[in-house]
Design a protein around this motif. Structure first.
Motif, mmCIF file in Angstrom:
data_model
loop_
_atom_site.group_PDB
_atom_site.id
_atom_site.type_symbol
_atom_site.label_atom_id
_atom_site.label_comp_id
_atom_site.label_asym_id
_atom_site.label_seq_id
_atom_site.Cartn_x
_atom_site.Cartn_y
_atom_site.Cartn_z
ATOM 1 N N THR A 1 0.841 -1.190 0.000
ATOM 2 C CA THR A 1 0.000 0.000 0.000
ATOM 3 C C THR A 1 0.878 1.243 0.000
ATOM 4 N N PRO A 2 0.550 2.249 -0.824
ATOM 5 C CA PRO A 2 1.352 3.483 -0.823
ATOM 6 C C PRO A 2 1.392 4.126 0.560
ATOM 7 N N ASP A 3 2.487 4.846 0.829
ATOM 8 C CA ASP A 3 2.670 5.587 2.076
ATOM 9 C C ASP A 3 2.617 4.690 3.313
ATOM 10 N N THR A 4 3.095 3.468 3.162
ATOM 11 C CA THR A 4 3.142 2.505 4.260
ATOM 12 C C THR A 4 4.577 2.028 4.406
ATOM 13 N N GLU A 5 5.050 1.912 5.641
ATOM 14 C CA GLU A 5 6.414 1.452 5.882
ATOM 15 C C GLU A 5 6.473 -0.073 5.838
ATOM 16 N N TYR A 6 7.445 -0.599 5.092
ATOM 17 C CA TYR A 6 7.678 -2.038 4.993
ATOM 18 C C TYR A 6 9.141 -2.319 5.301
ATOM 19 N N ILE A 7 9.415 -3.507 5.760
ATOM 20 C CA ILE A 7 10.779 -3.923 6.061
ATOM 21 C C ILE A 7 11.093 -5.160 5.240
#
Length: 91
Positions: A28-34
């Motif tokens: 999802t845009p503007d979401t932090e992922y690792i």
């Protein structure tokens, strides 16, 4: 929340290794992922200072100190300014 995992098979001791998820992972845009990896021996390829400051590449960005080098419950823990050479491929 862990979204996906993949286990390396057939890797070698030299060169770039690639692992591909069985199915695409929706983001999802503007979401932090690792994006992270863990080795059974605790040995990592890294560039010291690779995350000493944040950088942006296209729609992706990172912040300074966003590298991690220890794990707790399979999740990256302690922060570091080293980049641990994990590339994410987007289609």
């Amino acid at each position: 929340q862990q979204l996906a995992t993949v286990t390396f098979t057939g890797e070698t001791t030299a060169g770039w290794q690639t692992a591909t998820f069985d199915q695409p992972v929706a983001i999802t845009p503007d979401t932090e992922y690792i994006a992270a990896y863990r080795t059974p021996t605790g040995t990592y390829s890294y560039t010291q200072g690779g995350f000493s400051s944040g950088f942006t590449s296209g729609p992706l960005r990172t912040t300074g100190g966003s590298g991690a080098y220890s794990y707790s419950n399979d999740f990256p823990g302690s922060s570091s300014n080293a980049s641990y050479l994990v590339d994410v491929v987007f289609n």
